[in-house]
Design an enzyme around this catalytic site. Structure first.
Site, PDB file in Angstrom:
ATOM      1  N   HIS B 264      54.737  38.627  68.681  1.00 41.63           N
ATOM      2  CA  HIS B 264      54.788  39.505  69.841  1.00 41.63           C
ATOM      3  C   HIS B 264      53.812  40.671  69.689  1.00 41.63           C
ATOM      4  O   HIS B 264      53.457  41.056  68.577  1.00 41.63           O
ATOM      5  CB  HIS B 264      56.195  40.049  70.037  1.00 41.63           C
ATOM      6  N   GLU B 266      54.289  43.827  70.136  1.00 37.69           N
ATOM      7  CA  GLU B 266      54.883  44.944  69.406  1.00 37.69           C
ATOM      8  C   GLU B 266      54.837  44.680  67.907  1.00 37.69           C
ATOM      9  O   GLU B 266      54.498  45.563  67.111  1.00 37.69           O
ATOM     10  CB  GLU B 266      56.340  45.144  69.841  1.00 37.69           C
TER      11      GLU B 266
END
Lengths: 148, 275
Positions: B264, B266
């Site tokens: 991801h 993040e």
């Protein structure tokens, strides 16, 4: 929707995961802010908390926002929505606000801010079909940069 | 930086607003409003050849601009020469119809490009009230301006704000303008939060995950520590090249997560910060 956002598991092996978590424990993240184009999934939320990030801002909602929100709340991490869509710079952004569109909200019909120009403009003013074909060939619409 | 208008002092923005748009869209009406309501100073840009017919009077129900031969016209650089030393004041420059002129103005941090548009037939009806062109002649002239050598269409494409003026009255246009808050300084320069969020949206554009583009920017004390976008790990095939089986077979939501190889945005930003 991202492939593994609902999973709570993202990485292939547990060993790799542990190694990553050590990486997250960096002083550089302590008290930091993370800006995310979509609200973090629960799996990312716990890593954000663990890394010491204190503020999370996101632009678009995602499928498990309540779960992430609860975790952030418990950990004392602030969570706030900063929608690009309703800003003056929507035209500069590279994202669409999926959730707002899905909700049937749209920008005003009488004005919009920050227009989104097409990367390249093909004006088809030719009367001859062959010319259009040549223009399309020159454009190379399917061009993708080969890298990783 | 106040200016006395109609007996009361109006605080005006340090802004150079450029107006572009086709004939009869309402450029003059917008310029007039900016001058009367916000104390802007009007500056006519020298007309390019293609816009000689583009002589409008705002919303179609206002007065004519007056004898255009009396009005002083400026080149973009002349406009800047005048506006620069008086940068606390507001100026409105129009009509802009060339991307080259836009480029001259756009270098400056106090410039805002506003496009004023209206449907073709609405504009023709406004023209009919005092002009003599037939519909075909009007369309022909319009096409020349929009798609000709100066390419007004391209100017409008890069405008910061687009106003679609198909409003029935000049009063409705004024109300719309007041509501738009054109002179908000944040139009020129995004605040920190928006700035970083826009960087995150650019990072998202690098995504190679077949499911969704996501980007993230990690920031401390308004300094970027790291950025990230989602996709398969380094040294592996991109998700978009078939690198992640789970994303490439259109697995329904809630299934097959164990097999997903994509990191991801993040995660990638946090990993990058720790490197």
């Amino acid at each position: 929707m991202h492939c593994s956002r609902l999973a709570g598991k993202t990485l292939v092996s547990i060993g790799y995961k542990k190694k990553l978590l050590n990486k997250y424990n960096s002083e550089r993240c302590e008290g930091a802010t993370i800006y995310c184009s979509a609200c973090p999934c629960l799996s990312c939320a716990k890593k954000i908390v663990q890394a010491g990030v204190m503020h999370v801002l996101y632009s678009e909602k995602y499928g498990m926002d309540e779960l992430s929100q609860a975790l952030f709340h418990e950990a004392g991490v602030s969570l706030r929505k900063v929608p690009i869509k309703s800003s003056y710079f929507y035209g500069l952004s590279f994202m669409g606000d999926h959730d707002d569109i899905a909700n049937g909200e749209d920008s005003s019909a009488t004005s919009r801010t920050g227009s989104v120009p097409a990367s390249e403009l093909l004006l088809n003013t030719s009367m001859i079909h062959d010319d259009v074909e040549q223009q399309l060939q020159d454009l190379d619409l399917s061009f993708t940069q080969v890298d990783c | 930086m106040g200016k006395e208008i109609c007996g009361h002092v109006v605080v005006i923005a340090a802004m150079l607003i450029g107006l572009c748009g086709p004939a009869q869209a309402g450029k003059a009406a917008v310029a007039q409003w900016l001058c009367e309501q916000l104390g802007f100073e009007p500056m006519r840009l020298r007309a390019s050849k293609t816009t000689s017919f583009n002589d409008e009077s705002g919303n179609g129900n206002g007065d004519s601009d007056g004898d255009s031969s009396d009005i002083e016209v400026y080149t973009p650089n002349q406009v800047l020469d005048i506006a620069m030393p008086r940068w606390r004041e507001g100026f409105v420059v129009y009509p802009i119809d060339s991307v080259r002129d836009v480029a001259v103005f756009r270098k400056r941090p106090f410039f805002l490009l506003v496009a004023i548009d209206a449907p073709l037939l609405v504009r023709f009806r406004r023209h009919e009230k005092k002009g003599s062109l037939s519909l075909e002649e009007f369309v022909l002239a319009d096409d020349r301006v929009l798609y000709g050598s100066t390419n007004l269409r391209a100017c409008m494409d890069v405008a910061d704000v687009t106003i679609v003026n198909q409003l029935p009255s000049i009063g409705a246009l004024h109300a719309q303008l007041a509501e738009l808050n054109l002179t908000d300084a944040e139009r020129l320069r995004p605040a920190w939060d928006l700035y970083f969020m826009l960087l995150a949206s650019l990072a998202a554009r690098r995504s190679n995950c077949m499911k969704r583009r996501v980007g993230a920017v990690l920031v401390k004390k308004n300094r970027v520590i790291a950025t990230g976008y989602n996709g398969t790990p380094r040294n592996t095939r991109n998700c978009s090249d078939g690198g992640c089986k789970r994303c490439n077979v259109n697995t329904s939501a809630g299934h097959g997560f164990d097999l997903c190889l994509c990191l991801h945005a993040e995660e990638n930003a946090l990993l990058e910060a720790g490197r």
